[in-house]
Design a protein around this motif. Sequence first.
Motif, PDB file in Angstrom:
ATOM      1  N   LEU A 141      14.091  -5.037  -4.813  1.00 34.36           N
ATOM      2  CA  LEU A 141      12.983  -5.330  -4.902  1.00 34.36           C
ATOM      3  C   LEU A 141      12.372  -3.801  -4.615  1.00 34.36           C
ATOM      4  O   LEU A 141      12.370  -3.337  -3.670  1.00 34.36           O
ATOM      5  N   ALA A 142      11.702  -3.164  -5.719  1.00 36.16           N
ATOM      6  CA  ALA A 142      11.164  -1.863  -5.661  1.00 36.16           C
ATOM      7  C   ALA A 142       9.567  -2.007  -5.828  1.00 36.16           C
ATOM      8  O   ALA A 142       9.141  -2.047  -6.941  1.00 36.16           O
ATOM      9  N   TYR A 143       8.794  -2.191  -4.749  1.00 37.49           N
ATOM     10  CA  TYR A 143       7.492  -2.522  -4.793  1.00 37.49           C
ATOM     11  C   TYR A 143       6.769  -1.312  -5.436  1.00 37.49           C
ATOM     12  O   TYR A 143       6.645  -0.111  -4.845  1.00 37.49           O
ATOM     13  N   HIS A 144       5.887  -1.450  -6.611  1.00 38.42           N
ATOM     14  CA  HIS A 144       5.038  -0.593  -7.277  1.00 38.42           C
ATOM     15  C   HIS A 144       3.719  -0.834  -6.961  1.00 38.42           C
ATOM     16  O   HIS A 144       3.044  -1.480  -7.499  1.00 38.42           O
ATOM     17  N   HIS A 145       3.204   0.340  -5.714  1.00 37.02           N
ATOM     18  CA  HIS A 145       1.602   0.315  -5.648  1.00 37.02           C
ATOM     19  C   HIS A 145       0.968   0.962  -6.899  1.00 37.02           C
ATOM     20  O   HIS A 145       1.767   1.781  -7.430  1.00 37.02           O
ATOM     21  N   HIS A 146       0.110   0.257  -7.161  1.00 32.96           N
ATOM     22  CA  HIS A 146      -0.684   0.740  -8.585  1.00 32.96           C
ATOM     23  C   HIS A 146      -2.150   0.628  -8.441  1.00 32.96           C
ATOM     24  O   HIS A 146      -2.639  -0.330  -7.838  1.00 32.96           O
ATOM     25  N   MET A 147      -2.773   1.702  -9.190  1.00 35.56           N
ATOM     26  CA  MET A 147      -4.058   1.649  -9.546  1.00 35.56           C
ATOM     27  C   MET A 147      -4.836   0.294  -9.920  1.00 35.56           C
ATOM     28  O   MET A 147      -4.257  -0.199 -10.883  1.00 35.56           O
ATOM     29  N   GLY A 148      -5.677   0.003  -9.399  1.00 37.41           N
ATOM     30  CA  GLY A 148      -6.606  -1.172  -9.987  1.00 37.41           C
ATOM     31  C   GLY A 148      -5.696  -2.435  -9.405  1.00 37.41           C
ATOM     32  O   GLY A 148      -6.178  -3.790  -9.872  1.00 37.41           O
ATOM     33  N   THR A 149      -4.809  -2.502  -8.584  1.00 34.68           N
ATOM     34  CA  THR A 149      -4.127  -3.625  -8.133  1.00 34.68           C
ATOM     35  C   THR A 149      -4.455  -3.645  -6.618  1.00 34.68           C
ATOM     36  O   THR A 149      -4.863  -3.075  -5.714  1.00 34.68           O
ATOM     37  N   VAL A 150      -3.952  -4.853  -6.323  1.00 40.01           N
ATOM     38  CA  VAL A 150      -4.306  -5.490  -4.463  1.00 40.01           C
ATOM     39  C   VAL A 150      -3.550  -4.299  -3.684  1.00 40.01           C
ATOM     40  O   VAL A 150      -3.905  -4.287  -2.190  1.00 40.01           O
ATOM     41  N   ILE A 151      -2.527  -3.496  -3.968  1.00 43.08           N
ATOM     42  CA  ILE A 151      -1.600  -2.729  -3.385  1.00 43.08           C
ATOM     43  C   ILE A 151      -1.843  -1.401  -3.819  1.00 43.08           C
ATOM     44  O   ILE A 151      -1.028  -1.107  -4.745  1.00 43.08           O
ATOM     45  N   GLU A 152      -2.769  -0.402  -3.492  1.00 39.43           N
ATOM     46  CA  GLU A 152      -3.217   0.752  -4.251  1.00 39.43           C
ATOM     47  C   GLU A 152      -3.031   1.926  -3.346  1.00 39.43           C
ATOM     48  O   GLU A 152      -2.669   2.962  -3.482  1.00 39.43           O
ATOM     49  N   THR A 153      -3.436   2.012  -1.907  1.00 41.45           N
ATOM     50  CA  THR A 153      -3.713   2.976  -1.069  1.00 41.45           C
ATOM     51  C   THR A 153      -2.458   2.916  -0.329  1.00 41.45           C
ATOM     52  O   THR A 153      -1.792   2.269  -0.002  1.00 41.45           O
ATOM     53  N   GLU A 154      -2.732   4.394   0.458  1.00 38.02           N
ATOM     54  CA  GLU A 154      -1.727   4.695   1.550  1.00 38.02           C
ATOM     55  C   GLU A 154      -1.800   3.683   2.771  1.00 38.02           C
ATOM     56  O   GLU A 154      -0.591   3.249   2.845  1.00 38.02           O
ATOM     57  N   ALA A 155      -2.984   3.274   3.078  1.00 42.41           N
ATOM     58  CA  ALA A 155      -2.811   2.355   4.140  1.00 42.41           C
ATOM     59  C   ALA A 155      -2.441   0.915   3.512  1.00 42.41           C
ATOM     60  O   ALA A 155      -1.660   0.234   4.357  1.00 42.41           O
ATOM     61  N   GLU A 156      -2.606   0.695   2.407  1.00 43.07           N
ATOM     62  CA  GLU A 156      -2.238  -0.668   1.858  1.00 43.07           C
ATOM     63  C   GLU A 156      -0.435  -0.672   1.785  1.00 43.07           C
ATOM     64  O   GLU A 156       0.260  -1.695   2.258  1.00 43.07           O
ATOM     65  N   ILE A 157       0.053   0.469   1.281  1.00 41.49           N
ATOM     66  CA  ILE A 157       1.422   0.739   1.433  1.00 41.49           C
ATOM     67  C   ILE A 157       1.959   0.377   2.848  1.00 41.49           C
ATOM     68  O   ILE A 157       2.943  -0.103   2.962  1.00 41.49           O
ATOM     69  N   ASP A 158       1.242   1.168   3.653  1.00 37.53           N
ATOM     70  CA  ASP A 158       1.826   1.132   5.323  1.00 37.53           C
ATOM     71  C   ASP A 158       1.811  -0.396   5.804  1.00 37.53           C
ATOM     72  O   ASP A 158       2.892  -0.479   6.541  1.00 37.53           O
ATOM     73  N   ARG A 159       0.835  -0.956   5.259  1.00 37.19           N
ATOM     74  CA  ARG A 159       0.558  -2.539   5.737  1.00 37.19           C
ATOM     75  C   ARG A 159       1.735  -3.285   4.948  1.00 37.19           C
ATOM     76  O   ARG A 159       2.416  -4.087   5.796  1.00 37.19           O
ATOM     77  N   LEU A 160       2.109  -3.075   3.775  1.00 37.26           N
ATOM     78  CA  LEU A 160       3.110  -3.852   3.278  1.00 37.26           C
ATOM     79  C   LEU A 160       4.522  -3.716   3.820  1.00 37.26           C
ATOM     80  O   LEU A 160       5.235  -4.592   4.118  1.00 37.26           O
ATOM     81  N   MET A 161       4.586  -2.342   4.215  1.00 35.82           N
ATOM     82  CA  MET A 161       5.862  -1.806   4.727  1.00 35.82           C
ATOM     83  C   MET A 161       5.950  -2.359   6.295  1.00 35.82           C
ATOM     84  O   MET A 161       7.144  -3.027   6.577  1.00 35.82           O
ATOM     85  N   ALA A 162       5.054  -2.527   6.774  1.00 37.77           N
ATOM     86  CA  ALA A 162       5.093  -2.961   8.167  1.00 37.77           C
ATOM     87  C   ALA A 162       5.007  -4.410   8.276  1.00 37.77           C
ATOM     88  O   ALA A 162       5.589  -5.085   9.159  1.00 37.77           O
ATOM     89  N   SER A 163       4.635  -5.273   7.185  1.00 37.15           N
ATOM     90  CA  SER A 163       4.462  -6.618   7.095  1.00 37.15           C
ATOM     91  C   SER A 163       5.761  -7.260   6.553  1.00 37.15           C
ATOM     92  O   SER A 163       5.962  -8.587   6.549  1.00 37.15           O
ATOM     93  N   THR A 164       6.704  -6.573   6.035  1.00 41.99           N
ATOM     94  CA  THR A 164       7.810  -7.064   5.325  1.00 41.99           C
ATOM     95  C   THR A 164       9.113  -6.255   6.302  1.00 41.99           C
ATOM     96  O   THR A 164       8.924  -5.069   6.788  1.00 41.99           O
ATOM     97  N   GLY A 165      10.184  -6.463   5.786  1.00 40.99           N
ATOM     98  CA  GLY A 165      11.416  -5.737   6.352  1.00 40.99           C
ATOM     99  C   GLY A 165      12.254  -5.005   5.074  1.00 40.99           C
ATOM    100  O   GLY A 165      11.702  -4.882   4.014  1.00 40.99           O
ATOM    101  N   PRO A 166      13.524  -4.441   5.331  1.00 43.43           N
ATOM    102  CA  PRO A 166      14.165  -3.947   4.368  1.00 43.43           C
ATOM    103  C   PRO A 166      14.576  -4.571   2.894  1.00 43.43           C
ATOM    104  O   PRO A 166      14.823  -3.925   2.117  1.00 43.43           O
ATOM    105  N   GLU A 167      14.252  -5.919   3.133  1.00 47.35           N
ATOM    106  CA  GLU A 167      14.373  -6.686   1.958  1.00 47.35           C
ATOM    107  C   GLU A 167      13.363  -6.109   0.692  1.00 47.35           C
ATOM    108  O   GLU A 167      13.372  -6.369  -0.367  1.00 47.35           O
ATOM    109  N   VAL A 168      12.191  -5.632   0.948  1.00 46.41           N
ATOM    110  CA  VAL A 168      11.240  -5.191   0.208  1.00 46.41           C
ATOM    111  C   VAL A 168      11.297  -3.566   0.147  1.00 46.41           C
ATOM    112  O   VAL A 168      10.921  -2.996   1.288  1.00 46.41           O
ATOM    113  N   GLY A 169      11.724  -3.069  -0.931  1.00 47.65           N
ATOM    114  CA  GLY A 169      11.762  -1.771  -1.188  1.00 47.65           C
ATOM    115  C   GLY A 169      10.461  -1.019  -1.583  1.00 47.65           C
ATOM    116  O   GLY A 169       9.682  -1.927  -1.954  1.00 47.65           O
TER     117      GLY A 169
END
Length: 296
Positions: free
Chosen positions: A150-178
């Motif tokens: 799974l290669a998660y695509h941060h994208h403008m206009g979506t729920v994960i857009e910003t650098e802080a949101e990417i950081d939170r996504l990475m911190a909230s999941t493990g290596p199973e979420v790329g």
Amino acid sequence: MPVRLAINPLTWTNDDMPELGAETPLETCLAEARLAGFEGVELGNKFPRDAATLRPVLARHGLALASGWHGSRLLERDVEAEMAAAEPHIALLRAMGCTAIVFAEVSRAVHGERATPLSRRPVLGDADWTLLAPRLAEMGRRLAARGLRLAYHHHMGTVIETEAEIDRLMASTGPEVGLLLDTGHLTFAGGDPLAAARRHAARIAHVHCKDVRPAAMAAAKRQDQPFLAAVLDGVFTVPGDGGVDFAPVFATLAAAGYDGWLVVEAEQDPARAHPLTYARMGHDHVAALAAAAFPQ
């Protein structure tokens, strides 16, 4: 050089605005992608969606399939339902030899709404994160069992857009979420692709090499444009034609042992940005920097 270069067909024909490049046949997209020097392509709206049909089409042009986008709705449905919805896409990617799936949560997203400014894009609350992160993690595990990262695509206009949101996504999941690192979307969101690459290098599973025109980005923010309006006004371009410095990003990826695809992606109006010209420009810029960054 362990990395391979691909291009997204958005250069020729747009998925969110099908009228852009509507007249351009798939064969032209593929022939020009190969002519520009690319080894692979990502899926677009004109591609056959069964492997038996798609495989010979790509083979005629000497191209591999790098990956393809899946828009998930894990805020609205559970993992079982999401896996069922994604099954045709999963099967196609696996049959075509892909190793990663481009994955973005599109619940509540506004990137395809032509009248909704980006300032009104959805923002997750704590309860949303509590729901979404475990579901993404489970999706990642199930996809891994099918041979796809799974290669998660941060994208403008979506729920994960910003650098802080990417950081939170990475911190909230493990290596199973790329992570799919998209240099253009992160720059447009006000983030720093190099800083994100350094923090999350071990999790990066796919890369979109997208450049940004600083003046168009500033105007889009000043005017609070919808995403697609910004695209039409030329906010994105291919590497080498904007303000993103790709060399240190590639060096960071190389140091982390990245060995996946580098995908040139720049949704533009093909009537204003001649596709083959820009495809060649993007390829040559990325190829030169990648050759310098990645060991032979």
